[in-house]
Design an enzyme around this catalytic site. Structure first.
Site, PDB file in Angstrom:
ATOM      1  N   SER A  86      -1.608   1.082  -6.802  1.00  0.00           N
ATOM      2  CA  SER A  86      -1.229   0.942  -8.351  1.00  0.00           C
ATOM      3  C   SER A  86      -2.343   0.640  -8.912  1.00  0.00           C
ATOM      4  O   SER A  86      -2.935  -0.374  -8.917  1.00  0.00           O
ATOM      5  CB  SER A  86       0.594   0.251  -9.075  1.00  0.00           C
ATOM      6  OG  SER A  86       1.302   0.850  -8.144  1.00  0.00           O
TER       7      SER A  86
HETATM    8  C1  LIG Z   1       3.176   2.709  -5.569  1.00  0.00           C
HETATM    9  S1  LIG Z   1       3.746   2.595  -3.916  1.00  0.00           S
HETATM   10  C2  LIG Z   1       3.466   0.701  -3.780  1.00  0.00           C
HETATM   11  C3  LIG Z   1       1.955   0.232  -4.576  1.00  0.00           C
HETATM   12  C4  LIG Z   1       2.395  -1.563  -3.895  1.00  0.00           C
HETATM   13  N1  LIG Z   1       2.665  -2.228  -4.558  1.00  0.00           N
HETATM   14  C5  LIG Z   1       0.836  -1.656  -4.583  1.00  0.00           C
HETATM   15  O1  LIG Z   1       0.144  -2.953  -4.049  1.00  0.00           O
HETATM   16  O2  LIG Z   1      -0.122  -1.425  -5.687  1.00  0.00           O
HETATM   17  C6  LIG Z   1       4.901   2.858  -3.598  1.00  0.00           C
HETATM   18  C7  LIG Z   1       5.736   2.478  -2.385  1.00  0.00           C
HETATM   19  O3  LIG Z   1       7.269   2.709  -2.536  1.00  0.00           O
HETATM   20  C8  LIG Z   1       7.596   3.509  -0.821  1.00  0.00           C
HETATM   21  N2  LIG Z   1       8.724   3.068  -0.801  1.00  0.00           N
HETATM   22  C9  LIG Z   1       9.689   3.892  -1.599  1.00  0.00           C
HETATM   23  N3  LIG Z   1      11.010   4.321  -1.497  1.00  0.00           N
HETATM   24  C10 LIG Z   1      10.974   3.494  -1.102  1.00  0.00           C
HETATM   25  C11 LIG Z   1      12.615   2.594  -0.714  1.00  0.00           C
HETATM   26  N4  LIG Z   1      14.004   3.457  -0.667  1.00  0.00           N
HETATM   27  N5  LIG Z   1      12.020   0.797  -0.144  1.00  0.00           N
HETATM   28  C12 LIG Z   1      11.312   0.711   0.420  1.00  0.00           C
HETATM   29  N6  LIG Z   1       9.895   1.364  -0.195  1.00  0.00           N
HETATM   30  C13 LIG Z   1       9.690   2.444  -0.597  1.00  0.00           C
HETATM   31  C14 LIG Z   1       6.708   4.368  -0.696  1.00  0.00           C
HETATM   32  O4  LIG Z   1       6.814   4.177   0.893  1.00  0.00           O
HETATM   33  C15 LIG Z   1       5.110   3.244  -1.545  1.00  0.00           C
HETATM   34  O5  LIG Z   1       4.541   3.225  -0.241  1.00  0.00           O
END
Ligand SMILES: C[S@@+](CC[C@H](N)C(=O)[O-])C[C@H]1O[C@@H](n2cnc3c(N)ncnc32)[C@H](O)[C@@H]1O
Length: 411
Positions: free
Chosen positions: A75
């Site tokens: 992000s």
């Molecule tokens: C924006 S990214 C996370 C960014 C991260 N926290 C950072 O360090 O910047 C969003 C993540 O959420 C995950 N995601 C989507 N649905 C999810 C779920 N039901 N459970 C866990 N993770 C999920 C995606 O695979 C993706 O890697």
């Protein structure tokens, strides 16, 4: 004599990023400034341009689906900074991050040190194996990385002081509240009536009460809690598409609205003006709260250039739909310098004037009663909670919860 421009190093870029985020008020506390000023970002986005890594506004996409839609990213620093401010992780706390990337988990690990714990969970094994490797290489072997659907939390490491969700959530699954300590906190990019806000919530028994919120955008949640918006097209000339973004089972009469959009518009103006750079996301949240039949109209710049609609936004502008009529928010210059703009609405369809008038009425209510005020308050109650136990305001029924949006008003 000419002087060489100073070479930009990760250290100078990191200091400049933190200075910019402090100056505009995103970072307010010394602990968060210190953490973001100390922890390098580049190990978590190998291969990315160093200027992008430290651009406060830029997310670095790390994975796309087969249609090219971003499904995982590190992000933008601005989003991470205000989520850390909202979450306020404290030394010794047990924290769960839902959605992994490594970078945000590293910030959390620093803030809960020396004796706190961080668990990060992602549904995608490619994301977790990458996060595990990057965290290990950067010295965060103690962060737990779990591959699972975050909709169910991580019961084996609960209860948590804090849950930070870093993926767009259409609802609050019961596990998140259940796995919180009695006074635990959740920060979550929550989509309510088509708008996403990063909402900070505190547990109060069986429900959650908001302490603040910020405008944000996130990749959508996958798995058991997946519930994406869908787009219906009202004008489908290639390149000139106009559509409605529908949320949470919204139903509209598409044929009638397509016919309405083809009819000439009726404009109603509010007399309420805004500066060209002034954020009006709280006006949109007010309109989403106040208007029955609220939805979002999206259009391409070409559709606007052709005069099919007066406003173009890929995320959509506030719109009210009443049967076969729609009216959407728009602006016109309020002076010759085009520095201020008057808010108004364009209506299309058999009741165009009335629908545009309804939207304009709510613009005036916002201006008089809520503009510059404390904003909205969200509460999240379990599904099935009777109406008389909910605070006054708009009730949005989700699969697992009844979310209320109330507007205390200016004092
Ligand atoms: C924006 S990214 C996370 C960014 C991260 N926290 C950072 O360090 O910047 C969003 C993540 O959420 C995950 N995601 C989507 N649905 C999810 C779920 N039901 N459970 C866990 N993770 C999920 C995606 O695979 C993706 O890697």
């Amino acid at each position: 004599m000419t002087t060489e421009p100073a070479r930009e190093t990760p250290e100078t870029l990191r200091a400049a990023m933190v200075a910019a985020l402090r100056e505009d008020g995103t970072i307010r506390t010394a602990r968060i400034a210190k953490t973001m000023g100390r922890v390098p970002r580049e190990p978590f986005v190998p291969g990315a341009q160093i200027a992008d890594v430290y651009d406060p506004e830029r997310a670095v996409v790390t994975k796309r689906d087969k249609d090219g839609l971003a499904i995982s990213s590190v992000s933008a620093a601005r989003i991470q900074a205000f989520m850390l401010e909202q979450a306020d992780p404290r030394p010794g706390e047990n924290v769960l991050e839902i959605g992994s990337g490594g970078m945000f988990a590293a910030y959390l690990a620093e803030l809960v040190a020396p004796d706190g714990a961080v668990t990060t969970v992602d549904i995608d094994p490619e994301v977790t194996s990458r996060a595990r490797r990057l965290l290990d290489d950067a010295g965060y072997e103690h962060v737990r990385v779990v591959t699972a659907d975050g909709a169910f939390g991580v019961p084996e490491h609960a209860p948590f002081d804090l849950v930070v969700v870093t993926v767009g959530a259409p609802d609050i699954p019961p596990a998140w509240t259940r796995q919180l300590l009695p006074d635990g906190r959740i920060v979550v990019p929550l989509r309510v009536r088509g708008l996403t806000r990063s909402v900070a919530l505190v547990r109060a028994g069986d429900h959650l009460v908001s302490t603040g919120y910020e405008l944000c955008g996130f990749v959508p949640m996958q798995g058991a809690a997946e519930n994406r918006e869908h787009l219906v097209l009202l004008h489908d000339e290639p390149g000139e598409e106009v559509g409605l973004r529908l949320d949470d089972g919204d139903q509209v009469d598409v044929a009638a609205l397509r016919a309405a959009l083809a009819m000439p518009h009726q404009a109603v103006w509010s007399g309420v003006t805004v500066g060209g750079e002034e954020p009006i996301d709280d006006l949109d949240l007010w309109l989403a709260t106040a208007l029955d039949g609220h939805t979002r109209l999206t259009a391409t710049p070409a559709a606007r250039a052709k005069g099919i609609v007066a406003s173009a936004s890929p995320l959509g502008v506030a719109t009210v739909v009443v049967g076969g009529t729609l009216a959407y928010r728009t602006v016109r210059p309020a002076d010759e310098t085009r520095t201020r703009f008057e808010l108004g609405a364009y209506g299309h369809g058999p009741a165009a004037g009335a629908a545009a008038g309804r939207l304009v009425h709510e613009i005036r209510v916002w201006d008089q009663e809520h503009r510059g005020g404390p904003g909205a308050q969200f509460e999240v109650h379990p599904a099935g909670t009777p109406d008389d136990r909910l605070p006054a305001g708009r009730v949005v029924d989700k699969t697992h919860t009844r979310i209320t949006i109330s507007w205390p008003g200016k004092s």
